[in-house]
Design a protein around this motif. Sequence first.
Motif, PDB file in Angstrom:
ATOM      1  N   THR A 189       0.716  -1.266   0.072  1.00 55.42           N
ATOM      2  CA  THR A 189       0.007  -0.160  -0.600  1.00 55.42           C
ATOM      3  C   THR A 189       0.939   1.247   0.152  1.00 55.42           C
ATOM      4  OG1 THR A 189      -1.646  -1.104   0.802  1.00 55.42           O
ATOM      5  CG2 THR A 189      -1.687   0.940   0.939  1.00 55.42           C
ATOM      6  N   PRO A 190       0.532   2.182  -1.066  1.00 49.45           N
ATOM      7  CA  PRO A 190       1.237   3.946  -0.963  1.00 49.45           C
ATOM      8  C   PRO A 190       1.166   4.117   0.668  1.00 49.45           C
ATOM      9  CG  PRO A 190       0.003   2.805  -3.414  1.00 49.45           C
ATOM     10  CD  PRO A 190      -0.719   2.260  -2.281  1.00 49.45           C
ATOM     11  N   LEU A 191       2.055   4.267   1.268  1.00 51.71           N
ATOM     12  CA  LEU A 191       1.979   5.597   2.137  1.00 51.71           C
ATOM     13  C   LEU A 191       1.229   6.646   2.584  1.00 51.71           C
ATOM     14  CD1 LEU A 191       4.089   5.219   4.567  1.00 51.71           C
ATOM     15  CD2 LEU A 191       4.647   7.158   4.712  1.00 51.71           C
ATOM     16  N   HIS A 192       1.068   7.229   1.256  1.00 51.62           N
ATOM     17  CA  HIS A 192      -0.477   8.288   0.953  1.00 51.62           C
ATOM     18  C   HIS A 192      -1.571   7.920   1.208  1.00 51.62           C
ATOM     19  CE1 HIS A 192      -1.282   7.524  -3.302  1.00 51.62           C
ATOM     20  NE2 HIS A 192       0.047   7.406  -3.654  1.00 51.62           N
ATOM     21  N   ASN A 193      -1.664   6.858   1.419  1.00 52.54           N
ATOM     22  CA  ASN A 193      -2.913   6.064   1.090  1.00 52.54           C
ATOM     23  C   ASN A 193      -3.118   5.411   2.666  1.00 52.54           C
ATOM     24  OD1 ASN A 193      -3.249   5.871  -1.241  1.00 52.54           O
ATOM     25  ND2 ASN A 193      -3.312   4.578  -2.107  1.00 52.54           N
ATOM     26  N   LEU A 194      -2.101   5.732   3.827  1.00 53.97           N
ATOM     27  CA  LEU A 194      -2.641   5.613   5.228  1.00 53.97           C
ATOM     28  C   LEU A 194      -2.196   6.837   5.992  1.00 53.97           C
ATOM     29  CD1 LEU A 194       0.887   2.439   5.817  1.00 53.97           C
ATOM     30  CD2 LEU A 194      -1.998   1.982   4.324  1.00 53.97           C
ATOM     31  N   SER A 195      -3.344   6.054   7.076  1.00 59.98           N
ATOM     32  CA  SER A 195      -3.421   7.257   8.013  1.00 59.98           C
ATOM     33  C   SER A 195      -2.334   7.633   9.013  1.00 59.98           C
ATOM     34  CB  SER A 195      -5.075   6.783   9.150  1.00 59.98           C
ATOM     35  OG  SER A 195      -4.262   5.622  10.163  1.00 59.98           O
ATOM     36  N   GLY A 196      -2.518   8.637   9.473  1.00 59.55           N
ATOM     37  CA  GLY A 196      -1.289   8.511  10.594  1.00 59.55           C
ATOM     38  C   GLY A 196      -1.365   8.568  11.760  1.00 59.55           C
ATOM     39  N   GLY A 197      -1.648   7.537  12.133  1.00 60.70           N
ATOM     40  CA  GLY A 197      -1.565   6.570  13.289  1.00 60.70           C
ATOM     41  C   GLY A 197      -0.705   5.722  12.101  1.00 60.70           C
ATOM     42  N   GLN A 198      -0.710   5.258  10.730  1.00 63.16           N
ATOM     43  CA  GLN A 198      -0.485   3.963  10.402  1.00 63.16           C
ATOM     44  C   GLN A 198       1.089   4.082  10.080  1.00 63.16           C
ATOM     45  OE1 GLN A 198      -4.112   3.436   7.551  1.00 63.16           O
ATOM     46  NE2 GLN A 198      -4.209   1.929   8.806  1.00 63.16           N
TER      47      GLN A 198
ATOM     48  N   ALA B 242       6.533   3.755  10.493  1.00 65.90           N
ATOM     49  CA  ALA B 242       8.633   4.496  11.094  1.00 65.90           C
ATOM     50  C   ALA B 242       8.880   3.714  11.914  1.00 65.90           C
ATOM     51  CB  ALA B 242       8.085   6.596  11.198  1.00 65.90           C
ATOM     52  N   ILE B 243       8.037   3.143  12.816  1.00 60.15           N
ATOM     53  CA  ILE B 243       8.418   2.166  14.722  1.00 60.15           C
ATOM     54  C   ILE B 243       8.912   1.162  13.639  1.00 60.15           C
ATOM     55  CG2 ILE B 243       7.303   1.438  16.334  1.00 60.15           C
ATOM     56  CD1 ILE B 243       5.663   3.337  16.543  1.00 60.15           C
ATOM     57  N   ALA B 244       8.206   0.149  12.353  1.00 60.54           N
ATOM     58  CA  ALA B 244       8.472  -0.776  12.201  1.00 60.54           C
ATOM     59  C   ALA B 244       9.785  -0.725  11.359  1.00 60.54           C
ATOM     60  CB  ALA B 244       7.640  -1.504  11.565  1.00 60.54           C
ATOM     61  N   ARG B 245      10.044   0.663  10.993  1.00 62.43           N
ATOM     62  CA  ARG B 245      11.077   0.710  10.297  1.00 62.43           C
ATOM     63  C   ARG B 245      12.845   0.587  11.035  1.00 62.43           C
ATOM     64  NH1 ARG B 245      12.576   6.304   7.341  1.00 62.43           N
ATOM     65  NH2 ARG B 245      15.394   5.677   6.639  1.00 62.43           N
ATOM     66  N   THR B 246      12.872   1.189  11.993  1.00 64.01           N
ATOM     67  CA  THR B 246      13.098   1.142  13.256  1.00 64.01           C
ATOM     68  C   THR B 246      14.283  -0.690  13.722  1.00 64.01           C
ATOM     69  OG1 THR B 246      12.183   0.706  15.258  1.00 64.01           O
ATOM     70  CG2 THR B 246      12.980   3.660  14.148  1.00 64.01           C
TER      71      THR B 246
ATOM     72  N   VAL C 183      14.003   5.346  20.749  1.00 67.07           N
ATOM     73  CA  VAL C 183      13.307   6.515  21.044  1.00 67.07           C
ATOM     74  C   VAL C 183      12.105   7.100  20.646  1.00 67.07           C
ATOM     75  CG1 VAL C 183      14.699   9.035  21.774  1.00 67.07           C
ATOM     76  CG2 VAL C 183      15.928   6.890  21.857  1.00 67.07           C
ATOM     77  N   LEU C 184      11.302   7.081  21.402  1.00 70.22           N
ATOM     78  CA  LEU C 184      10.536   8.172  19.950  1.00 70.22           C
ATOM     79  C   LEU C 184      10.263   9.347  20.681  1.00 70.22           C
ATOM     80  CD1 LEU C 184       8.013   4.710  20.592  1.00 70.22           C
ATOM     81  CD2 LEU C 184       9.240   5.360  18.238  1.00 70.22           C
ATOM     82  N   ASP C 185       9.667  10.324  19.621  1.00 72.26           N
ATOM     83  CA  ASP C 185       9.978  11.623  19.642  1.00 72.26           C
ATOM     84  C   ASP C 185       8.081  11.488  19.367  1.00 72.26           C
ATOM     85  OD1 ASP C 185       9.966  14.264  20.707  1.00 72.26           O
ATOM     86  OD2 ASP C 185      11.778  15.024  18.971  1.00 72.26           O
ATOM     87  N   GLU C 186       7.604  12.413  20.258  1.00 72.39           N
ATOM     88  CA  GLU C 186       6.188  12.882  20.212  1.00 72.39           C
ATOM     89  C   GLU C 186       5.112  11.702  18.977  1.00 72.39           C
ATOM     90  OE1 GLU C 186       4.461  14.692  21.968  1.00 72.39           O
ATOM     91  OE2 GLU C 186       5.999  16.136  22.872  1.00 72.39           O
ATOM     92  N   PRO C 187       5.398  10.375  19.369  1.00 70.74           N
ATOM     93  CA  PRO C 187       4.758   9.439  18.351  1.00 70.74           C
ATOM     94  C   PRO C 187       3.117   9.909  17.892  1.00 70.74           C
ATOM     95  CG  PRO C 187       5.138   8.698  20.106  1.00 70.74           C
ATOM     96  CD  PRO C 187       5.239   9.705  20.568  1.00 70.74           C
ATOM     97  N   THR C 188       2.308  10.818  18.912  1.00 70.56           N
ATOM     98  CA  THR C 188       1.296  10.508  18.649  1.00 70.56           C
ATOM     99  C   THR C 188       0.622  12.429  18.943  1.00 70.56           C
ATOM    100  OG1 THR C 188       1.131  10.610  21.388  1.00 70.56           O
ATOM    101  CG2 THR C 188       0.721   8.678  20.356  1.00 70.56           C
ATOM    102  N   ALA C 189       1.443  13.360  18.777  1.00 71.62           N
ATOM    103  CA  ALA C 189       0.969  14.306  17.998  1.00 71.62           C
ATOM    104  C   ALA C 189       0.610  14.551  16.427  1.00 71.62           C
ATOM    105  CB  ALA C 189       2.499  15.225  18.007  1.00 71.62           C
ATOM    106  N   ALA C 190      -0.017  15.207  16.892  1.00 69.96           N
ATOM    107  CA  ALA C 190      -1.426  15.386  15.322  1.00 69.96           C
ATOM    108  C   ALA C 190      -2.628  14.870  15.435  1.00 69.96           C
ATOM    109  CB  ALA C 190      -0.630  15.961  14.658  1.00 69.96           C
ATOM    110  N   LEU C 191      -2.487  13.341  15.914  1.00 72.61           N
ATOM    111  CA  LEU C 191      -2.981  11.878  15.457  1.00 72.61           C
ATOM    112  C   LEU C 191      -4.735  12.269  16.616  1.00 72.61           C
ATOM    113  CD1 LEU C 191      -0.580   9.055  15.702  1.00 72.61           C
ATOM    114  CD2 LEU C 191      -1.753  10.287  14.253  1.00 72.61           C
ATOM    115  N   SER C 192      -5.425  11.706  16.135  1.00 72.19           N
ATOM    116  CA  SER C 192      -6.562  12.044  16.018  1.00 72.19           C
ATOM    117  C   SER C 192      -6.466  10.964  17.610  1.00 72.19           C
ATOM    118  CB  SER C 192      -7.988  10.961  15.436  1.00 72.19           C
ATOM    119  OG  SER C 192      -7.802   9.247  15.509  1.00 72.19           O
ATOM    120  N   VAL C 193      -7.574  10.433  18.512  1.00 72.20           N
ATOM    121  CA  VAL C 193      -7.728  10.120  20.047  1.00 72.20           C
ATOM    122  C   VAL C 193      -7.537   8.257  19.437  1.00 72.20           C
ATOM    123  CG1 VAL C 193      -9.138   9.114  21.441  1.00 72.20           C
ATOM    124  CG2 VAL C 193      -9.068  11.745  21.266  1.00 72.20           C
ATOM    125  N   ALA C 194      -8.595   7.957  18.362  1.00 74.11           N
ATOM    126  CA  ALA C 194      -8.020   6.552  17.940  1.00 74.11           C
ATOM    127  C   ALA C 194      -6.778   5.266  17.270  1.00 74.11           C
ATOM    128  CB  ALA C 194      -9.011   6.122  16.906  1.00 74.11           C
TER     129      ALA C 194
END
Length: 246
Positions: free
Chosen positions: A143-152, A157-161, A170-181
């Motif tokens: 799936t192209p990245l532009h088709n994924l949600s912010g959480g996905q 990015a985490i998987a890449r590490t 080390v995760l710098d503000e991983p939930t910033a600008a994401l919806s609650v879900a």
Amino acid sequence: MTRVVRTPLLSVRQVSKHFGAVEALVGVDLDVHAHEVVALIGDNGAGKSTLAKVIAGVLSPDAGIIERDGVPVTFSSPSAASAHGIATVFQDLALCENLDVTANVFLGHELRTGGGLLADGEMERTTRRILQNLTVRIPSVRTPLHNLSGGQRQAVAIARTLIGEPKVVVLDEPTAALSVAQAAEVLTHIQGLRDMGLGVVLISHNMNDVRAVADRVEVLRHGRNNGSFRADVSHETLLAAITGAA
């Protein structure tokens, strides 16, 4: 009974960093153990991101030492930190919108066959395995990245590490600008990292996220340590440490 003392995966000892007259970090200490999520919190300008960059090898400290498994190490670059088992996901994620999930996970670390061609099948299988271990749900690893949600995207990015098999993430503000879900999904992935035996440093302004996944909370104020707390500490106590009211 003899108490068993665990050697931290990562230790920061009396680390300082100055930018001209600005003291970004002053004598900061931090320990991170296996199977542990350590939340690093503080107000804007407290030094959280600077400390993350020092740990990631982006910045060199002016004083202090960093230890991996009790051995002093020096990180001259992010690749040097990676070689010592430390991976960092910054807020910009450094992903490519036009590439698919597999290509992003292996970006810069592509696998090749003996003939020099891309080992697409192996990379896809590895990507699926990593995402399954993190309980990430996406339509396809192609799936192209532009088709994924912010959480996905954060999950990718985490998987890449994990391609480099790190010991500390080390995760710098991983939930910033994401919806609650979406934020809830990312927190599940962070718990997955802990369950895999990694040490996790979570930088966040969101106290609910911190209390949901952290085992320990470290507070920075004006570049200095200002309290170490168990995750069940009250919101009021943490706020007092952040603001200096304690």
